[in-house]
Design an enzyme around this catalytic site. Sequence first.
Site, mmCIF file in Angstrom:
data_model
loop_
_atom_site.group_PDB
_atom_site.id
_atom_site.type_symbol
_atom_site.label_atom_id
_atom_site.label_comp_id
_atom_site.label_asym_id
_atom_site.label_seq_id
_atom_site.Cartn_x
_atom_site.Cartn_y
_atom_site.Cartn_z
ATOM 1 N N THR A 184 0.808 -1.220 0.000
ATOM 2 C CA THR A 184 0.000 0.000 0.000
ATOM 3 C C THR A 184 0.845 1.277 0.000
ATOM 4 O OG1 THR A 184 -1.656 -1.219 1.251
ATOM 5 C CG2 THR A 184 -1.898 1.170 1.203
ATOM 6 N N GLY A 226 -1.167 6.869 -2.221
ATOM 7 C CA GLY A 226 -2.074 7.086 -3.348
ATOM 8 C C GLY A 226 -2.632 5.817 -3.950
ATOM 9 N N GLY A 238 -4.143 1.919 -2.798
ATOM 10 C CA GLY A 238 -4.431 0.830 -1.873
ATOM 11 C C GLY A 238 -5.141 -0.295 -2.598
ATOM 12 N N ILE A 248 2.001 -0.024 6.904
ATOM 13 C CA ILE A 248 2.657 -1.334 6.831
ATOM 14 C C ILE A 248 2.862 -1.917 8.239
ATOM 15 C CG2 ILE A 248 4.615 -2.610 5.877
ATOM 16 C CD1 ILE A 248 2.751 -1.042 3.839
ATOM 17 N N ARG A 260 -6.223 -14.216 2.673
ATOM 18 C CA ARG A 260 -7.595 -13.731 2.850
ATOM 19 C C ARG A 260 -8.447 -14.626 3.755
ATOM 20 N NH1 ARG A 260 -8.451 -10.934 -3.123
ATOM 21 N NH2 ARG A 260 -7.573 -8.949 -2.421
ATOM 22 N N HIS A 315 -35.639 -8.798 27.472
ATOM 23 C CA HIS A 315 -34.699 -9.910 27.553
ATOM 24 C C HIS A 315 -34.812 -10.844 26.368
ATOM 25 C CE1 HIS A 315 -34.813 -9.015 32.108
ATOM 26 N NE2 HIS A 315 -34.145 -8.121 31.418
ATOM 27 N N GLU A 356 -6.119 -6.421 3.500
ATOM 28 C CA GLU A 356 -6.105 -7.555 2.556
ATOM 29 C C GLU A 356 -7.236 -7.471 1.532
ATOM 30 O OE1 GLU A 356 -3.678 -10.364 2.845
ATOM 31 O OE2 GLU A 356 -2.843 -8.636 3.873
ATOM 32 N N THR A 410 -10.474 -4.608 0.524
ATOM 33 C CA THR A 410 -11.712 -4.178 1.196
ATOM 34 C C THR A 410 -12.883 -5.083 0.784
ATOM 35 O OG1 THR A 410 -12.376 -2.732 -0.616
ATOM 36 C CG2 THR A 410 -10.938 -1.764 1.069
#
Lengths: 399, 342
Positions: free
Chosen positions: A136, A139, A141, A167, A258, A293, A378, A380
């Site tokens: 990343t 500018g 990602g 990082i 992932r 409840h 990892e 979005t």
Amino acid sequence: MISFDVDEKLAQQLERVRTLGREFLRPLGIEADRKGEAIPADHPFFETAWRLGIGRLGPEEDEEERPRSGERTAARRGVVLGEELAYWDRGAAVALPGPGLGAPPIRRMGTPEQRERFFAPFRDPSRPRWGAFAMTEPGAGSDVAAIRTLARKEGDAWVLDGAKTFISNAIRAEWIVVWATVDPSAGRAGHRAFVVEKGTPGLEDMRAEHKMGLVAYESASFTLRHCRVPAENLLGGERYYESRAGFKGAMESFNATRPMVAAMAVGIARAAYDAAREFAREHFLLSRPLPRHRRVAEKLARMARKIEAARLLCWRAASLADAERPNQVEASMAKAFAPAIAQEAAGLAVEVMAEAGVRQDHYVEKLYRDVKAMDIVEGTGQIQRIVVARRLLGYPASG
Amino acid sequence: MIDLRLGPEEEMIRETGQAFARERLRPAMREHERRGSVAAEVVRAYRELGFPTMEAPESFGGQGVSLLSKVVLLEEIGWGDAGAAFALEGAGPGLRALVELGERDLCGDLLADPACYLATIVDFAGRIAVREGRLEGRFPFVPASPKGPVVVLLPEGIFLCREGVRVSRVEGCGLGASGASEVSFDGTPAAATCRDPAALVRSVAHARLFVAALLVGVARAATEYAMRYAQERVAFGRPIAHHQGLAFLLTDMATAVDAARLLLWRAAFAPEAELERLSAWALAEAAEAALFVGPNAVQVLGGHGFMKDHPVEKWMRDIRTLAQLAGGRDEAELVAAECEAR
Ligand SMILES: Cc1cc2nc3c(=O)[nH]c(=O)nc-3n(C[C@H](O)[C@H](O)[C@H](O)COP(=O)(O)OP(=O)(O)OC[C@H]3O[C@@H](n4cnc5c(N)ncnc54)[C@H](O)[C@@H]3O)c2cc1C
């Protein structure tokens, strides 16, 4: 054959993680959050953990990764243990020493010589070490192909110029796998991965970001200013990039990580569920026949159901990886689903506890802040959906 | 005839509130959060504008201003810094309860001291009990200064406690600027009591609308910020706002905020017979909208949203905290359901 059982070895590993989690990860995670500072690299806990072999590479891990005989089980073990680690504390778990996210690219792309060289410090029991993975940039990602860190060949070295951000563990890392491009106009084909070792001149401006949650480990930003990296630190060597796109290497490592990140989200959700259920029991919220409840019970039931569904998606993605079958869709499904339900579960846990749920001395308050990152790291949630839609719907690759 | 535009009076109050929020609250937001209190000069400036009691009866310093104007103002304050609202207002969500109790002097005292503001507790979950006029129990979290008096809204009625209350400082998920307290009662006598059910309904409704207006304000702030960011940030060759996955999300956020605001205005206009139901709807909708917006505003900023360099992470925490107040969404939904059953 379908089975939902863990084998004896994994059961033992789980038990060890439980002890570690209860005694160290949870309390250290809470302490870091209170102080607003990551667990220091010289914390005695890391030393002890390392001595016990946690995060440290041994012959056994290699065997699990590439067994000579029998089935591969590393991915399934990974998700089960990842869930358990994050259950105790996701931030403290990421702070544990080890090669971390740097391991998959070195394992997949590295030459035998590189694997030997870069993993060597992680076999040395004398002191804990960390690795890091830097893709990343300020500018770029989600749009990984748009990274701008430039790599130029100069004699027997590569010179890197650029900036990386968020990082994990970079400040204390022995080396960082840095992704750069030899030709920004070439997109993914121009990508190269370099192992930048600690103390390399030009690796500058290291600073820790201030985060809403997951305070126990550092997320760092840094600059690469005319940073000279020896040619032999180009991961896979030049031949690797002639035959395959470097980008593919990065993306393949995502398929491995992932499901693991998704499993960690499940762990956070389970922690929220347990905290809420314990609170409900202590305050008799489940035993009285009041509508109030009844709502608590319904929330707990919903949390439990979603947690189980998310866990099964993680297990499926990992099973495919162990069988060395394509798992891109399944990995992304798990990663899209689990962080969202974990976010919901943390919110429901807050609501079960009512006003008490937003107090910083209750663990669910911290979980609510920690969990948000799981839908971001990892890839979005949006990016996962694009990955799935490409395969299932023929959605165009440009996203 | 149906007309959903604000009138000149509300518009003027909105503009004044917006200017105050923009100039005095936003720039100091992080500083107030760190200190756990609002700078005295900011509190004084707000109170000098006459805002805190403007919708109260004249004897309480009221200016004959409608409740609608108040919620319009509070949306702006929430947009600026919801945590600050409790300190600025003095009586805040408990104002109507003080009016019902006839506590005019107390109201005046609160407004005279910028470091003092009322703790308002709404508890229908049985954490606080009344026995022979004395209060018993522990309430875990209320955004209030430890030195202020406490007003308690219970199914039995409205109780004001000035002495014998144990108040200890706690840290909350959000609303840092207000500071927060745990409040314990141990056979605490009530200095004043009102057991009129209609007065209780009005007081709880006021507290709900106070919180709902702040929720709408924070949610709007977060939505605006995310929308602006998404139009500037480029990924895959275009502003991220122009990727459908995010465009739809952002439009849903904007719509949720507008729907919640309209229900809020509707409730502020409610005839007494409809007040309970409409104020419950207003809080339930505002909480739901804001709880949808908060985490998604962070999501729109990606990793940048998770960092303290941007305000969205604070707004997400503020929303989570606000949504638990005045009984929260749960209580509001229950009350609304009870209204259906009547
Ligand atoms: C705690 C933490 C730890 C991290 N650790 C690491 C690490 O160790 N190494 C590393 O390299 N990185 C790390 N990251 C960075 C992380 O991988 C990125 O933040 C993430 O990939 C998102 O990128 P971005 O922040 O630039 O957001 P952007 O890419 O700017 O995205 C902003 C928003 O736009 C959306 N979006 C983008 N494109 C599309 C599209 N086509 N359609 C719909 N929506 C879209 C995104 O989903 C997101 O909601 C970390 C981040 C965090 C928060």
